[in-house]
Design a protein around this motif. Sequence first.
Motif, PDB file in Angstrom:
ATOM      1  N   GLY A 188       7.153   5.762 -21.118  1.00  0.00           N
ATOM      2  CA  GLY A 188       7.345   7.169 -20.766  1.00  0.00           C
ATOM      3  C   GLY A 188       6.576   7.549 -19.530  1.00  0.00           C
ATOM      4  O   GLY A 188       6.530   6.800 -18.561  1.00  0.00           O
ATOM      5  N   LYS A 189       5.939   8.725 -19.574  1.00  0.00           N
ATOM      6  CA  LYS A 189       5.204   9.192 -18.399  1.00  0.00           C
ATOM      7  C   LYS A 189       3.988   9.999 -18.823  1.00  0.00           C
ATOM      8  O   LYS A 189       3.917  10.526 -19.929  1.00  0.00           O
ATOM      9  CB  LYS A 189       6.093  10.027 -17.493  1.00  0.00           C
ATOM     10  CG  LYS A 189       6.520  11.363 -18.058  1.00  0.00           C
ATOM     11  CD  LYS A 189       7.409  12.106 -17.085  1.00  0.00           C
ATOM     12  CE  LYS A 189       8.053  13.330 -17.700  1.00  0.00           C
ATOM     13  NZ  LYS A 189       8.920  13.045 -18.842  1.00  0.00           N
ATOM     14  N   ALA A 190       3.059  10.089 -17.885  1.00  0.00           N
ATOM     15  CA  ALA A 190       1.900  10.963 -18.015  1.00  0.00           C
ATOM     16  C   ALA A 190       1.903  11.885 -16.802  1.00  0.00           C
ATOM     17  O   ALA A 190       1.977  11.419 -15.666  1.00  0.00           O
ATOM     18  CB  ALA A 190       0.612  10.154 -18.063  1.00  0.00           C
ATOM     19  N   ILE A 191       1.871  13.173 -17.056  1.00  0.00           N
ATOM     20  CA  ILE A 191       1.805  14.162 -15.982  1.00  0.00           C
ATOM     21  C   ILE A 191       0.409  14.756 -16.008  1.00  0.00           C
ATOM     22  O   ILE A 191      -0.014  15.324 -17.023  1.00  0.00           O
ATOM     23  CB  ILE A 191       2.860  15.265 -16.154  1.00  0.00           C
ATOM     24  CG1 ILE A 191       4.264  14.668 -16.109  1.00  0.00           C
ATOM     25  CG2 ILE A 191       2.694  16.339 -15.080  1.00  0.00           C
ATOM     26  CD1 ILE A 191       5.371  15.662 -16.330  1.00  0.00           C
ATOM     27  N   SER A 192      -0.301  14.594 -14.896  1.00  0.00           N
ATOM     28  CA  SER A 192      -1.661  15.104 -14.777  1.00  0.00           C
ATOM     29  C   SER A 192      -1.720  16.159 -13.688  1.00  0.00           C
ATOM     30  O   SER A 192      -1.076  16.019 -12.654  1.00  0.00           O
ATOM     31  CB  SER A 192      -2.627  13.971 -14.433  1.00  0.00           C
ATOM     32  OG  SER A 192      -2.628  12.994 -15.453  1.00  0.00           O
ATOM     33  N   VAL A 193      -2.515  17.183 -13.957  1.00  0.00           N
ATOM     34  CA  VAL A 193      -2.720  18.224 -12.958  1.00  0.00           C
ATOM     35  C   VAL A 193      -4.214  18.519 -12.857  1.00  0.00           C
ATOM     36  O   VAL A 193      -4.953  18.386 -13.832  1.00  0.00           O
ATOM     37  CB  VAL A 193      -1.941  19.523 -13.276  1.00  0.00           C
ATOM     38  CG1 VAL A 193      -0.456  19.273 -13.316  1.00  0.00           C
ATOM     39  CG2 VAL A 193      -2.392  20.130 -14.574  1.00  0.00           C
ATOM     40  N   ARG A 194      -4.620  18.922 -11.671  1.00  0.00           N
ATOM     41  CA  ARG A 194      -6.002  19.345 -11.442  1.00  0.00           C
ATOM     42  C   ARG A 194      -5.960  20.789 -10.959  1.00  0.00           C
ATOM     43  O   ARG A 194      -5.271  21.114  -9.988  1.00  0.00           O
ATOM     44  CB  ARG A 194      -6.669  18.456 -10.387  1.00  0.00           C
ATOM     45  CG  ARG A 194      -8.147  18.822 -10.173  1.00  0.00           C
ATOM     46  CD  ARG A 194      -8.802  17.963  -9.143  1.00  0.00           C
ATOM     47  NE  ARG A 194      -8.266  18.339  -7.824  1.00  0.00           N
ATOM     48  CZ  ARG A 194      -8.027  17.489  -6.854  1.00  0.00           C
ATOM     49  NH1 ARG A 194      -8.251  16.200  -6.995  1.00  0.00           N
ATOM     50  NH2 ARG A 194      -7.560  17.920  -5.693  1.00  0.00           N
TER      51      ARG A 194
END
Length: 122
Positions: free
Chosen positions: A113-119
């Motif tokens: 799948g995926k990992a969505i990261s935000v800062r």
Amino acid sequence: MQGSRVHPADVRRQVGAALSTCATPVPETRIQDAQLVATELVTNALLHAGGLDEFQLDVSERHIHLTAVDSSTELPTRQRSLASFDAAVSGGFGWPLICHLAEDTEIRLSGAGKAISVRLPL
């Protein structure tokens, strides 16, 4: 937090609790922005990816880092822009909103799948 049973309200509370314990007080608008982005990440995983596998948050002195992991390899798209907001039209604003509020976004694909990261700034 793990699993698709995670509700957006749980994540909002988790983000609020984490930011309320910072040594330097975080402005309320920054807390609200972080809660909104966390809600959008979780909601998008629930609506578009069949569920949320994991949600992570990490608070540093100047940022909060949020990551949503799901089992879909489908990437988020900008269906609409924030400039074209129309209250009569439902959906399509989550990812543009996340990108607008975040200092940085990253999408990591894997076979699962995926990992969505935000800062986000504090």
